[in-house]
Design a protein around this motif. Sequence first.
Motif, PDB file in Angstrom:
ATOM      1  N   LEU A 107      44.707  50.213  47.466  1.00 15.65           N
ATOM      2  CA  LEU A 107      45.344  50.358  48.767  1.00 15.65           C
ATOM      3  C   LEU A 107      45.811  49.025  49.321  1.00 15.65           C
ATOM      4  O   LEU A 107      45.213  47.988  49.062  1.00 15.65           O
ATOM      5  CB  LEU A 107      44.360  50.971  49.777  1.00 15.65           C
ATOM      6  CG  LEU A 107      43.755  52.343  49.471  1.00 15.65           C
ATOM      7  CD1 LEU A 107      42.881  52.782  50.650  1.00 15.65           C
ATOM      8  CD2 LEU A 107      44.817  53.380  49.170  1.00 15.65           C
ATOM      9  N   ASN A 108      46.874  49.116  50.123  1.00 16.93           N
ATOM     10  CA  ASN A 108      47.278  47.981  50.935  1.00 16.93           C
ATOM     11  C   ASN A 108      46.874  48.252  52.378  1.00 16.93           C
ATOM     12  O   ASN A 108      45.872  47.738  52.856  1.00 16.93           O
ATOM     13  CB  ASN A 108      48.773  47.724  50.810  1.00 16.93           C
ATOM     14  CG  ASN A 108      49.169  46.400  51.430  1.00 16.93           C
ATOM     15  OD1 ASN A 108      48.371  45.466  51.470  1.00 16.93           O
ATOM     16  ND2 ASN A 108      50.388  46.313  51.910  1.00 16.93           N
ATOM     17  N   ASP A 109      47.616  49.127  53.082  1.00 16.82           N
ATOM     18  CA  ASP A 109      47.245  49.553  54.423  1.00 16.82           C
ATOM     19  C   ASP A 109      47.320  51.065  54.494  1.00 16.82           C
ATOM     20  O   ASP A 109      48.364  51.650  54.189  1.00 16.82           O
ATOM     21  CB  ASP A 109      48.182  48.957  55.479  1.00 16.82           C
ATOM     22  CG  ASP A 109      47.958  47.471  55.661  1.00 16.82           C
ATOM     23  OD1 ASP A 109      46.842  47.087  56.014  1.00 16.82           O
ATOM     24  OD2 ASP A 109      48.905  46.709  55.437  1.00 16.82           O
ATOM     25  N   ARG A 129      44.177  45.456  48.140  1.00 16.24           N
ATOM     26  CA  ARG A 129      45.043  44.567  47.358  1.00 16.24           C
ATOM     27  C   ARG A 129      45.034  43.118  47.827  1.00 16.24           C
ATOM     28  O   ARG A 129      45.254  42.203  47.031  1.00 16.24           O
ATOM     29  CB  ARG A 129      46.480  45.093  47.384  1.00 16.24           C
ATOM     30  CG  ARG A 129      46.650  46.461  46.739  1.00 16.24           C
ATOM     31  CD  ARG A 129      48.088  46.905  46.767  1.00 16.24           C
ATOM     32  NE  ARG A 129      48.930  46.111  45.906  1.00 16.24           N
ATOM     33  CZ  ARG A 129      50.256  46.247  45.827  1.00 16.24           C
ATOM     34  NH1 ARG A 129      50.871  47.116  46.612  1.00 16.24           N
ATOM     35  NH2 ARG A 129      50.968  45.490  45.015  1.00 16.24           N
ATOM     36  N   SER A 130      44.844  42.882  49.146  1.00 13.71           N
ATOM     37  CA  SER A 130      45.012  41.516  49.648  1.00 13.71           C
ATOM     38  C   SER A 130      44.182  41.309  50.903  1.00 13.71           C
ATOM     39  O   SER A 130      43.557  42.237  51.429  1.00 13.71           O
ATOM     40  CB  SER A 130      46.496  41.261  49.961  1.00 13.71           C
ATOM     41  OG  SER A 130      46.880  41.977  51.135  1.00 13.71           O
ATOM     42  N   SER A 155      37.017  44.651  46.716  1.00 14.05           N
ATOM     43  CA  SER A 155      38.159  43.786  46.430  1.00 14.05           C
ATOM     44  C   SER A 155      38.844  44.180  45.123  1.00 14.05           C
ATOM     45  O   SER A 155      38.196  44.647  44.181  1.00 14.05           O
ATOM     46  CB  SER A 155      37.665  42.339  46.327  1.00 14.05           C
ATOM     47  OG  SER A 155      38.611  41.503  45.714  1.00 14.05           O
ATOM     48  N   LEU A 156      40.150  43.965  45.072  1.00 16.64           N
ATOM     49  CA  LEU A 156      40.895  44.133  43.826  1.00 16.64           C
ATOM     50  C   LEU A 156      40.299  43.277  42.712  1.00 16.64           C
ATOM     51  O   LEU A 156      40.358  43.637  41.533  1.00 16.64           O
ATOM     52  CB  LEU A 156      42.362  43.751  44.051  1.00 16.64           C
ATOM     53  CG  LEU A 156      43.274  43.641  42.832  1.00 16.64           C
ATOM     54  CD1 LEU A 156      43.352  44.969  42.084  1.00 16.64           C
ATOM     55  CD2 LEU A 156      44.668  43.180  43.241  1.00 16.64           C
ATOM     56  N   ILE A 195      30.230  48.862  50.517  1.00 13.47           N
ATOM     57  CA  ILE A 195      31.361  48.179  51.153  1.00 13.47           C
ATOM     58  C   ILE A 195      31.121  46.685  51.019  1.00 13.47           C
ATOM     59  O   ILE A 195      30.127  46.166  51.553  1.00 13.47           O
ATOM     60  CB  ILE A 195      31.487  48.581  52.630  1.00 13.47           C
ATOM     61  CG1 ILE A 195      31.675  50.097  52.758  1.00 13.47           C
ATOM     62  CG2 ILE A 195      32.643  47.833  53.296  1.00 13.47           C
ATOM     63  CD1 ILE A 195      31.509  50.615  54.162  1.00 13.47           C
ATOM     64  N   ARG A 196      32.005  45.977  50.320  1.00 16.07           N
ATOM     65  CA  ARG A 196      31.762  44.548  50.140  1.00 16.07           C
ATOM     66  C   ARG A 196      33.058  43.751  50.002  1.00 16.07           C
ATOM     67  O   ARG A 196      34.101  44.282  49.643  1.00 16.07           O
ATOM     68  CB  ARG A 196      30.851  44.293  48.948  1.00 16.07           C
ATOM     69  CG  ARG A 196      31.299  44.824  47.601  1.00 16.07           C
ATOM     70  CD  ARG A 196      30.153  44.665  46.625  1.00 16.07           C
ATOM     71  NE  ARG A 196      30.597  44.624  45.229  1.00 16.07           N
ATOM     72  CZ  ARG A 196      29.839  44.220  44.225  1.00 16.07           C
ATOM     73  NH1 ARG A 196      28.609  43.776  44.462  1.00 16.07           N
ATOM     74  NH2 ARG A 196      30.282  44.210  42.986  1.00 16.07           N
ATOM     75  N   TYR A 197      32.947  42.472  50.343  1.00 12.35           N
ATOM     76  CA  TYR A 197      34.011  41.470  50.242  1.00 12.35           C
ATOM     77  C   TYR A 197      35.140  41.652  51.249  1.00 12.35           C
ATOM     78  O   TYR A 197      36.249  41.168  51.050  1.00 12.35           O
ATOM     79  CB  TYR A 197      34.581  41.414  48.817  1.00 12.35           C
ATOM     80  CG  TYR A 197      33.555  41.058  47.780  1.00 12.35           C
ATOM     81  CD1 TYR A 197      32.877  39.850  47.832  1.00 12.35           C
ATOM     82  CD2 TYR A 197      33.238  41.942  46.743  1.00 12.35           C
ATOM     83  CE1 TYR A 197      31.911  39.534  46.880  1.00 12.35           C
ATOM     84  CE2 TYR A 197      32.282  41.629  45.794  1.00 12.35           C
ATOM     85  CZ  TYR A 197      31.627  40.425  45.870  1.00 12.35           C
ATOM     86  OH  TYR A 197      30.670  40.114  44.932  1.00 12.35           O
ATOM     87  N   GLY A 198      34.889  42.337  52.382  1.00 10.29           N
ATOM     88  CA  GLY A 198      35.882  42.428  53.451  1.00 10.29           C
ATOM     89  C   GLY A 198      35.754  41.264  54.419  1.00 10.29           C
ATOM     90  O   GLY A 198      35.143  40.234  54.131  1.00 10.29           O
TER      91      GLY A 198
END
Length: 323
Positions: A107-109, A129-130, A155-156, A195-198
């Motif tokens: 996903l992007n947004d 994605r970013s 994360s990607l 849920i990780r790396y946000g």
Amino acid sequence: GVITATQFMSNTEYALYETGSGLTVQGNEFRWNQRGIYLRAATAGHAALGGNVFENNWGSALWTDLAGMLLLDGTNGFVNNVGNAVLVESGTLNQSATMYSGTVYLLNDLAVSSGVTLTIQSNVVIKFRSSGSSLDVHGTLNAQGTSDNPVVFTSLKDDTYGGDTNNDGTTTSPARGDWYEIDIGGSATFNHTIIRYGGASQYHYYFDAMISNSGSLSISNSTIAYSGWKGIYHYGGSLTIHNSNIYGHSSYGIYNADTSITINAENNWWGSDSGPAPYGSGNGINYRTCWDPVLKVNYICQFYVDADPWIGQSTFVGGQMGQ
């Protein structure tokens, strides 16, 4: 028209490129292509996109807009985990949808509209994605994993879940702040979810992996880890979190900005058996201090997050007492 019982193999771009033609694509094989299917502007003439096998399509198994994602059913198979994700373009989901078990979504947004439900089955991996990628929930999100097959948001660059989706071997590794946030303004349930790396940094501001924003957020049996800033930032609505792991964040584990309520966050592990700061050395929670005019010291007079008892507390206390 219908495409079925066909092998699409070793194409250097898209094996099947479709824009609004009304094809039904069922029972086919897409193997070793740069990209399996490109699908946009799907129409009501599509019956479904199911029963297909996608294997080692190193760019993506399927590149689609939200209309195309709605055509996917739970009968597609995804074999081997180099690339081979379902890449969903940015957009707002205006009708209820399901993300199906055994699939990696990129996903992007993505926004979920009010009145719309997004159901995420167990063993779904969602990769962002970013650093600008986010999930905004104004409707309802239901992420129901199991202990053996959790739902994962990551994360990607995270090859631990869903394999090497960006097909770069060990060149990149996941890190705090690789993606932006999950913002809950509607209703969301996370059970057996990772849920990780946000918590990316944007425009010199730090953001948090999850934001509870005037909606209803319930988390259980889950892990929230490695945010670039806070794990969860709450400033409205309701939030409960139990039997979960909250650790590895650059700042607070949970920060409650709505000081009119106390968040129920009992029976979680905070990265240390000693508990969350200020109790111990785990990721912290926020509180109010008052001044004692007799002793002339500040003391904690109100916790905005109720974290006591926590997982590991009895082990820590026993160790302190030499038991």
